[in-house]
Design an enzyme around this catalytic site. Structure first.
Site, short mmCIF file in Angstrom:
data_model
loop_
_atom_site.label_atom_id
_atom_site.label_comp_id
_atom_site.label_asym_id
_atom_site.label_seq_id
_atom_site.Cartn_x
_atom_site.Cartn_y
_atom_site.Cartn_z
N HIS A 188 0.88 -1.19 0.00
CA HIS A 188 0.00 0.00 0.00
C HIS A 188 0.91 1.22 0.00
CE1 HIS A 188 -3.65 2.28 1.01
NE2 HIS A 188 -2.88 3.00 1.82
N ASP A 314 -11.05 -4.09 -3.52
CA ASP A 314 -10.72 -3.33 -2.31
C ASP A 314 -11.86 -3.40 -1.30
OD1 ASP A 314 -8.80 -2.05 -0.92
OD2 ASP A 314 -9.05 -0.09 -1.84
#
Lengths: 433, 317
Positions: A188, A314
């Site tokens: 991330h 996600d």
């Protein structure tokens, strides 16, 4: 299970196999949990006795989708989602494999935790569930986890979930060590200091709402750093969620230089933009935040060109208590596993991307990156298959979602197309009626 | 005593959540109505009965002296029953119970809730959950509409009109809801708006708000009719956004030297509370060009006008 493991013949189908770049009218035969053959005119005569014959009436038959980034609440946040509820949602969305994230409580940073998730998946799930394991112990960004043992236990990749590893030395060593085991590191990319108290994309719109912005540089700086580390170490690296054109430039340069760098974009960032936040609508609060329309367009273009490798949901279930708050205080994230395909089909219907390309990024490519056997209709492959009606018009009602949480950004959205049958290992686990 | 209003202005919306969304006519209507209350407030008998029987709840999630007192007086002078709730952010776990509080209060049938909250958008969120009218008394860094209205009233009374005036808004634009509301209002009424601040205290995209942007006080104040100073929060003074109060005052503090660049008849405003010696020099704050005390007076009148204009819209009005 809706049915037993009788052989299934899908006839009158449009076979779309992105793994072989095939798109043709034909039939697909499934038996013993594997794909037997996909070709023109198998016909009901040439199949084993007891075969369930399904007339697809021209609908698309494609490899089941592999969702490379979904938060499932087990263990520790079962009120948000369980493997059971997530897999029901997945099946309804044509997703046959969920790759769940390690940022649970406790974190999946130990082989026994990988084992736990696999056992829960076997006992309660109706689709395949594979965990990613934590890259650093306790997701603290300081010491690497037992990458070898975790891989042996079944972890398909390594990530600290929604956390970035800010210490470049830790990241460098993890990349080098991981390359010895040929595992994928998924990162991330958001510099937490630059994100600061930011809650939406930085710019005029945030300024008007009086909300603190997250600069795009928070993402690109971290991505740029990682790319330079990959150049140093040679590990297999995957950017978890790129959201802006600047990141695409970084990505392009990395790929042009021959680095083993790949990237995902979330279905949210491909189909929504910052204006959807409107008057502080917390269901559009994402991490990283939704960007401007020109960034969204750049992402879609990058998906079409193959610069972006994977589309993921996600999926991040958040309950009402943490969403019905002032925007800055509300939790980020949206459920998406069930809506990834129909939302993606919007791009197809708008002519922004070809169907086979979209399906490639949702099945073939993640399978390849994670070393999973799905993502293909090749004979001998596991019979993870989705039948897609490209045209069925429907309106999304969040109360009909299978997920435990209802935080969808697509509530009341007009959709065109959906999964109508989902087959996992030769069993039909979902049928749209 | 019930005075006969000359103005019959009614606000077309149920809530006042921001200046954004108000028309030119709405703003002028509110200012005209407020003028009548300025006169009323200067009399011995300051009460009217137009909100008699109405319940006004002041809900302040952030400490405030002047705004809360101003709304309380405004409500009482219009004859409403006023209840003050100060909810310190420590006693309430963040915004967690905001909706619960709103639902609870709503069950008590208030007619108007005035709310201040530390989070942008919180007042709008509340307005979606209650049946009564809601007035934004400041939400995070978003808007503070009654402040902009009282500023406009103060300017109009001193300059005759707002159109074509040059207004320099100086200081912490980034974190200021007062600046946002004022920029929108002043633009709507046809003023030229400049913002003056160090770049760390300017939001990205500010140039698209229809303002001239400068980082230099002399340039920003040159030819200005109105100099509006903003408060710099203490936690932003020491190194995070500006290096020190001394440096900030040297470049952005309003003293007589900098004020001399504005028009000779320029007027100075500040929403309060002031940090003397940080963003403004005492001599200027208390000087002949200062309107700061008048702003406070106009605050009560403007809030009476807002309450009155909204109440004309309430059921059974």
């Amino acid at each position: 299970m809706l049915s037993d493991r009788r052989p299934i013949l899908l006839t009158n189908a449009r076979i779309v196999d992105p793994s072989r770049d095939l798109d043709f009218p034909g039939d697909l035969l499934i038996a013993d949990g594997t794909i037997r053959e996909a070709k023109r005119g198998i016909g009901a005569a040439g199949v084993p006795e007891g075969t369930e014959v399904v007339d697809c009436r021209g609908r698309v038959v494609a490899p089941g989708l592999i969702d490379m980034r979904a938060f499932v609440g087990e263990p520790g946040a079962e009120h948000r989602e369980t493997i059971a509820s997530a897999s029901q949602a997945a099946a309804a969305g044509g997703v046959t494999t969920i790759v769940c994230q390690p940022d649970t409580t406790p974190a999946i940073d130990d082989p026994t935790m990988v084992d736990f998730v696999q056992r829960r998946a076997r006992d309660t799930g109706i689709v395949h569930v594979h965990p990613m394991a934590a890259l650093t112990k306790g997701l603290a960004g300081e010491e690497m986890t037992e990458i070898g043992l975790l891989k042996a236990a079944g972890a398909v990749a390594f990530t600290d979930g929604l956390k970035s590893v800010t210490n470049a030395q830790v990241m460098r060593r993890a990349l080098i060590y991981a390359s010895d085991f040929d595992v994928l590191i998924v990162h991330h990319t958001e510099d937490p200091a630059l994100v600061g108290e930011g809650v939406m994309n930085e710019g005029e719109f945030a300024a008007r709402l009086g909300l603190i912005g997250v600069p795009k540089a928070a993402e690109t700086i971290m991505l740029e750093r990682d790319v330079r580390l990959v150049a140093l170490t040679g590990g297999r690296y995957h950017a978890a969620s790129v959201t802006c054109a600047d990141s695409l430039d970084v990505l392009r340069r990395a790929k042009d230089a021959g680095l083993t760098v790949t990237a995902s974009a979330s279905i949210n960032h491909l189909t929504l933009n910052e204006n959807d936040v409107g008057s502080y609508r917390t269901f559009y609060k994402m991490e990283p935040p939704l960007r401007a329309e020109d960034d969204r367009e750049a992402l879609v273009e990058a998906l079409a060109s193959g610069l972006i490798d994977v589309v993921m949901s996600d999926h991040n279930p958040q309950d009402v208590e943490v969403k019905r708050l002032p925007f800055a205080e509300a939790a980020a994230g949206a459920v998406g596993i069930e809506t990834m395909l129909p939302a993606g089909l919007r791009l197809v219907h708008n002519g922004e991307i070809k169907l086979i390309k979209l399906l490639h990024a949702m099945s073939t490519k993640p399978a390849e990156l994670l070393g999973l056997p799905g993502g293909t209709l090749r004979p001998g492959a596991p019979a993870d298959v989705v039948v897609v009606d490209l045209d069925e018009p429907w309106i999304l009602d969040r109360d009909n979602l299978k997920s435990k949480c209802r935080n969808t950004p697509f509530d009341e959205a007009r959709m065109q197309g959906r999964a109508v049958r989902t087959i996992v290992a030769g069993r039909t686990v979902y049928e749209y009626v | 005593m019930n005075i006969a209003h000359k103005s019959t202005f009614v606000l077309s919306s149920r809530h006042l959540l921001g200046i954004e969304g108000l028309s030119h006519a709405d703003i002028v209507g509110l200012l005209d109505l407020a003028e009548e209350f300025v006169e009323l407030n200067r009399q011995v008998e300051k009460k009217t009965a137009s909100l008699r029987g109405r319940t006004l709840i002041n809900m302040f999630f952030e400490a405030s002296t002047r705004t809360q007192a101003s709304f309380e007086l405004a409500g009482k002078r219009l004859g409403a029953d006023v209840m003050n709730m100060s909810v310190s952010s420590s006693s309430i776990r963040k915004g967690e119970t905001l909706i619960d509080t709103a639902v609870t209060l709503n069950a008590m049938h208030p007619d108007i809730i005035v709310m201040r909250h530390h989070a942008s958008g919180a007042v709008e969120l509340l307005s979606q959950k209650v049946d009564c009218s809601v007035i934004n008394a400041g939400d995070g860094q978003h808007e503070h509409p009654t402040q902009a209205l009282l500023d406009a009233l103060t300017i109009r009374r001193n300059k005759g009109a707002i159109e074509n005036l040059t207004v320099a808004i100086c200081g912490d634009i980034l974190h200021s809801r007062v600046a946002r509301s004022n920029i929108i209002l002043l633009n709507t009424l046809g003023a030229r708006v400049r913002v003056v601040a160090p770049s760390t205290l300017l939001p990205l995209g500010i140039e698209r708000f229809g303002v001239e942007v400068t980082r230099d006080m002399r340039e920003g104040l040159r030819g200005a009719d109105i100099v509006m100073m903003l408060r710099l929060q203490r936690e932003r003074m020491n190194g995070s956004f500006v290096p020190s109060t001394q440096e900030y005052f040297a470049y952005f503090g309003l003293d007589q030297k900098k004020l001399a660049f504005a028009k000779p008849d320029a007027l100075v405003m500040h929403p309060g509370p002031m940090n003397r010696g940080v963003e403004i020099d005492s001599i200027v704050a208390d000087g002949a060009q200062s309107l700061i005390r008048e702003q406070v007076e106009m605050g009560v009148a403007v809030r009476m006008a807002v309450l009155e204009a909204l109440s004309r819209n309430l059921p059974n009005a």
